[in-house]
Write a protein that holds these residues in place. Structure first.
Motif, short mmCIF file in Angstrom:
data_model
loop_
_atom_site.label_atom_id
_atom_site.label_comp_id
_atom_site.label_asym_id
_atom_site.label_seq_id
_atom_site.Cartn_x
_atom_site.Cartn_y
_atom_site.Cartn_z
N PRO A 169 0.82 -1.22 0.00
CA PRO A 169 0.00 0.00 0.00
C PRO A 169 0.86 1.27 0.00
CG PRO A 169 -0.65 -1.50 1.77
CD PRO A 169 0.59 -2.05 1.18
N ALA A 170 1.96 1.25 0.73
CA ALA A 170 2.86 2.41 0.74
C ALA A 170 4.25 1.92 0.37
CB ALA A 170 2.87 3.07 2.11
N PHE A 171 4.77 2.47 -0.72
CA PHE A 171 6.09 2.03 -1.18
C PHE A 171 7.12 3.07 -0.77
CE2 PHE A 171 9.34 2.07 -4.62
CZ PHE A 171 9.95 0.88 -4.26
N TYR A 172 8.12 2.60 0.01
CA TYR A 172 9.17 3.50 0.48
C TYR A 172 10.49 3.10 -0.16
CZ TYR A 172 12.83 5.27 3.58
OH TYR A 172 13.96 5.88 4.07
N SER A 173 11.23 4.07 -0.63
CA SER A 173 12.56 3.75 -1.13
C SER A 173 13.51 4.91 -0.91
CB SER A 173 12.49 3.40 -2.62
OG SER A 173 13.74 2.87 -3.02
N GLU A 174 14.77 4.56 -0.64
CA GLU A 174 15.80 5.58 -0.48
C GLU A 174 16.53 5.74 -1.79
OE1 GLU A 174 18.65 4.80 2.70
OE2 GLU A 174 17.03 5.25 4.10
N ILE A 175 16.70 6.97 -2.25
CA ILE A 175 17.45 7.22 -3.47
C ILE A 175 18.93 6.96 -3.16
CG2 ILE A 175 18.07 8.96 -5.19
CD1 ILE A 175 15.08 8.44 -5.24
N PRO A 176 19.58 6.09 -3.94
CA PRO A 176 20.98 5.80 -3.65
C PRO A 176 21.88 7.00 -3.97
CG PRO A 176 20.28 4.66 -5.64
CD PRO A 176 19.07 5.35 -5.10
N SER A 177 23.08 6.96 -3.45
CA SER A 177 24.02 8.04 -3.73
C SER A 177 25.33 7.47 -4.25
CB SER A 177 24.30 8.82 -2.45
OG SER A 177 25.41 9.66 -2.64
N LEU A 208 6.87 6.99 -1.21
CA LEU A 208 7.74 7.86 -0.41
C LEU A 208 9.16 7.72 -0.93
CD1 LEU A 208 6.38 6.55 3.02
CD2 LEU A 208 5.91 8.83 2.12
N LEU A 209 9.72 8.80 -1.46
CA LEU A 209 11.09 8.75 -1.98
C LEU A 209 12.01 9.53 -1.05
CD1 LEU A 209 10.49 9.23 -5.82
CD2 LEU A 209 10.85 7.09 -4.55
N ASP A 210 12.76 8.80 -0.24
CA ASP A 210 13.61 9.42 0.78
C ASP A 210 14.99 9.73 0.20
OD1 ASP A 210 14.45 10.37 3.21
OD2 ASP A 210 14.20 8.49 4.31
N GLU A 211 15.68 10.65 0.84
CA GLU A 211 17.04 11.06 0.40
C GLU A 211 16.99 11.57 -1.04
OE1 GLU A 211 19.20 11.22 2.63
OE2 GLU A 211 19.00 9.55 4.03
N PHE A 212 15.94 12.29 -1.36
CA PHE A 212 15.76 12.74 -2.74
C PHE A 212 16.89 13.67 -3.19
CE2 PHE A 212 13.83 14.84 -6.39
CZ PHE A 212 13.32 13.73 -7.05
N GLN A 213 17.54 14.33 -2.23
CA GLN A 213 18.63 15.24 -2.63
C GLN A 213 19.79 14.51 -3.31
OE1 GLN A 213 17.91 14.59 0.55
NE2 GLN A 213 19.76 13.61 1.31
N HIS A 214 19.83 13.17 -3.16
CA HIS A 214 20.89 12.43 -3.84
C HIS A 214 20.78 12.52 -5.36
CE1 HIS A 214 21.86 9.74 -0.13
NE2 HIS A 214 22.41 10.94 -0.07
N LEU A 215 19.56 12.80 -5.83
CA LEU A 215 19.38 12.97 -7.28
C LEU A 215 19.83 14.36 -7.72
CD1 LEU A 215 16.05 11.50 -8.68
CD2 LEU A 215 18.28 11.42 -9.75
N LEU A 216 20.11 15.20 -6.74
CA LEU A 216 20.39 16.60 -7.04
C LEU A 216 21.80 16.99 -6.63
CD1 LEU A 216 17.08 18.02 -5.57
CD2 LEU A 216 17.57 17.50 -7.95
#
Ligand SMILES: Nc1ncnc2c1ncn2[C@@H]1O[C@H](COP(=O)(O)OP(=O)(O)O)[C@@H](O)[C@H]1O
Ligand SMILES: [Mg+2]
Length: 315
Positions: free
Chosen positions: A83-91, A136-144
């Motif tokens: 129901p809720a998909f959580y993932s951390e953006i890798p760096s 939920l996309l955590d650590e999104f700043q890793h894409l930036l």
């Protein structure tokens, strides 16, 4: 007691969730986005921002706890419903790398095969199959990361990728990360229109005559610790003096505060005691774990309140 057992007991502090004002507002706000998106023509997306250690991932976990995965039988097969998909953006991350890591988290057997576009389409198909209602996309700043995000076209690529994800899944997305994530969203009118909800987490305030969130936070934590860590006693931090020392040590940052509390529990257990005292906080502080978060240069647990107040005012 073995070192492992000591650390394991202290680490149980990580399981305690305190719903302080801004955390609770974010949890309720994200849940509201999910609920309203179920019937709306367009999903309600959100941005959850805050500096390191302010509790963003903790908020995500509180949301996830209410929306657990389950197994469903579909046409004779077992399917995992997420129901809720959580993932951390890798760096460091590229769009293709992100799509690939999302696919891996969704159970794809070849998450590294394909172009950025084909991987993203598989992510979208998989999210539909898992009946996902919130991303939920955590650590999104890793894409930036600084170098690449200076290029306008790269920022545009990231924006377009997020828009594709929302448009094709019709599922609300929460971008979670450091304050620079909000800059990306605001730079693109189409994205800022889609991400109207903003939730902010910050270091907690000490308060004045009325207790601030920091005091309520440490009181709630302290009350739960004896049970979680199996301790006979723990300071309650209800007194202003004790709470102020912890505030000075952590700058009101939840992560520095819990880090120091954990260290104090370890100090206690290593000296073969079962009741933590304020002295243990003084020793814990000396290990230097709060160095970058502390508001003062002295050990706040070894000075008088007057000296502490003077020290805080100096900075
Ligand atoms: N609401 C909360 N309740 C309990 N502990 C918290 C809370 N918020 C933060 N913490 C503590 O601070 C630590 C860091 O929080 P985290 O959510 O990882 O911060 P961020 O993701 O913003 O960097 C957590 O491991 C936890 O110990
Ligand atoms: Mg985090």
């Amino acid at each position: 007691m073995e070192h492992l057992e000591i650390e394991e007991r202290a680490n149980r502090i990580d399981e305690i969730y305190v719903g302080h004002t801004s955390a609770q507002r974010a949890v309720a706000g994200i849940e509201d986005c999910l609920r309203r998106s179920l019937t709306a023509a367009e999903p309600f997306n959100a941005v959850l921002i805050g500096h390191a250690g302010t509790g963003k991932t903790t908020v995500c976990n509180a949301v996830l706890k209410n929306l657990p995965r389950r197994i469903e039988a579909r046409e004779g097969k077992e399917v995992t419903v997420i129901p809720a998909f959580y993932s951390e953006i890798p760096s460091p991350a590229t769009i293709r790398g992100v799509a690939s890591s999302l696919l891996g988290a969704l159970g794809d057997v070849h998450p590294d095969r394909g172009t950025a576009i084909s991987l993203t389409h598989r992510v979208i198909t998989q999210l539909k199959a898992c009946k996902t209602r919130l991303i939920l996309l955590d650590e999104f700043q890793h894409l930036l990361d600084k170098k690449r995000s200076q290029r306008e076209e790269y920022r545009q690529d990231v924006s377009n990728w997020v828009k594709t994800l929302i448009n094709k899944t019709h599922v609300p997305v929460v971008l979670v990360g450091m304050p620079e994530c909000e800059v990306l969203v605001d730079a693109d009118p189409q994205l800022s229109r889609r991400f109207q909800r903003r939730f902010r987490l910050d270091n907690l305030g000490f308060g004045g005559n009325e207790k601030g969130d920091f005091r309520l936070f440490v009181e709630a934590l302290s009350a739960a610790i004896p049970e979680y860590c199996g301790l006979a006693d723990f300071p309650d931090f209800c007194s202003k003096t004790e709470a102020l020392a912890l505030y000075a040590a952590s700058g009101g940052n939840p992560s520095y505060a819990t880090g120091l509390i954990k260290e104090a529990v370890i100090v206690t257990l290593r000296s073969r005691r079962e009741a933590t005292q304020m002295e243990d906080f003084a020793d814990a502080y000396d290990t230097g774990i709060c160095q970058s978060g502390s508001l003062v240069k002295i050990n706040p647990f070894r000075v008088s309140t007057e000296a502490l107040v003077r020290s805080i005012k100096k900075v």
